[in-house]
Design an enzyme around this catalytic site. Structure first.
Site, mmCIF file in Angstrom:
data_model
loop_
_atom_site.group_PDB
_atom_site.id
_atom_site.type_symbol
_atom_site.label_atom_id
_atom_site.label_comp_id
_atom_site.label_asym_id
_atom_site.label_seq_id
_atom_site.Cartn_x
_atom_site.Cartn_y
_atom_site.Cartn_z
ATOM 1 N N HIS A 8 2.963 -2.513 -3.435
ATOM 2 C CA HIS A 8 2.347 -1.545 -4.326
ATOM 3 C C HIS A 8 0.941 -2.044 -4.683
ATOM 4 O O HIS A 8 0.655 -3.236 -4.554
ATOM 5 C CB HIS A 8 3.177 -1.371 -5.584
ATOM 6 C CG HIS A 8 4.379 -0.504 -5.388
ATOM 7 N ND1 HIS A 8 5.454 -0.538 -6.237
ATOM 8 C CD2 HIS A 8 4.679 0.434 -4.453
ATOM 9 C CE1 HIS A 8 6.356 0.344 -5.843
ATOM 10 N NE2 HIS A 8 5.915 0.932 -4.750
ATOM 11 N N LYS A 12 -0.941 -6.048 -4.244
ATOM 12 C CA LYS A 12 -1.620 -6.286 -2.962
ATOM 13 C C LYS A 12 -2.278 -7.666 -2.905
ATOM 14 O O LYS A 12 -2.205 -8.349 -1.887
ATOM 15 C CB LYS A 12 -2.640 -5.188 -2.689
ATOM 16 C CG LYS A 12 -1.962 -3.873 -2.350
ATOM 17 C CD LYS A 12 -2.882 -2.897 -1.718
ATOM 18 C CE LYS A 12 -2.226 -1.562 -1.484
ATOM 19 N NZ LYS A 12 -1.048 -1.563 -0.665
ATOM 20 N N THR A 34 1.294 -1.873 6.045
ATOM 21 C CA THR A 34 0.546 -0.672 5.730
ATOM 22 C C THR A 34 -0.881 -1.092 5.413
ATOM 23 O O THR A 34 -1.113 -2.003 4.632
ATOM 24 C CB THR A 34 1.164 0.066 4.532
ATOM 25 O OG1 THR A 34 1.244 -0.813 3.428
ATOM 26 C CG2 THR A 34 2.543 0.593 4.874
ATOM 27 N N GLY A 35 -1.830 -0.457 6.037
ATOM 28 C CA GLY A 35 -3.230 -0.790 5.802
ATOM 29 C C GLY A 35 -3.657 -2.029 6.559
ATOM 30 O O GLY A 35 -2.961 -2.526 7.437
ATOM 31 N N ASP A 57 4.948 4.013 4.701
ATOM 32 C CA ASP A 57 6.315 3.649 4.336
ATOM 33 C C ASP A 57 7.325 4.405 5.191
ATOM 34 O O ASP A 57 8.369 3.879 5.559
ATOM 35 C CB ASP A 57 6.568 3.865 2.843
ATOM 36 C CG ASP A 57 6.316 5.294 2.384
ATOM 37 O OD1 ASP A 57 5.429 5.963 2.944
ATOM 38 O OD2 ASP A 57 7.004 5.732 1.440
#
Length: 128
Positions: A8, A12, A34-35, A57
């Site tokens: 979240h 990070k 993610t990212g 996700d």
């Protein structure tokens, strides 16, 4: 081993620091995140999903459902998650259904990564 890394927004930086600290262990595995923040700070090779709010996700859940994920570290904000952040409940349920170790906090993440280093996760290869 295939390792999913997700966090979240408020976690990070903690995820980045975790990946820096355990870079030597993570480097020996396939990473999915993610990212691109992890790759930027660690120079580790990371298969990048979309950002969480754009469906990253869901991409992670798809790999969990197809038994292609061996371990997931999801550092989540249990107190103040944002409405657009990844669905921790869905990921948790899927990890339970498919017997995939899941860490949702730093303490458990460290235990799992050290277990991986010792070879304690080899049972996942048999399970697949």
């Amino acid at each position: 081993m295939n390792i999913g890394l997700i966090a979240h927004d408020s976690k990070k930086k903690l995820m980045q620091n975790f990946c820096i600290a355990y870079r030597g262990i993570l480097n020996k595995n396939q990473l999915f995140a993610t990212g691109q923040l992890i790759e930027e700070v660690t120079n580790l090779s990371v298969h990048k999903f979309l950002a969480g709010r754009l469906g990253g996700d869901v991409q992670l859940c798809s790999l969990i459902e197809s038994n292609q994920m061996d371990l997931v570290v999801f550092l989540r904000d249990a107190v103040n998650p944002k409405s657009y952040e990844p669905n921790s409940e869905r990921i948790s349920i899927l990890c339970d259904m498919y017997n995939i170790p899941l860490a949702t906090n730093l303490a458990t993440a460290e235990l799992l990564i050290k277990s991986l280093e010792r070879g304690d996760m080899e049972w996942r290869e048999i399970y697949q």
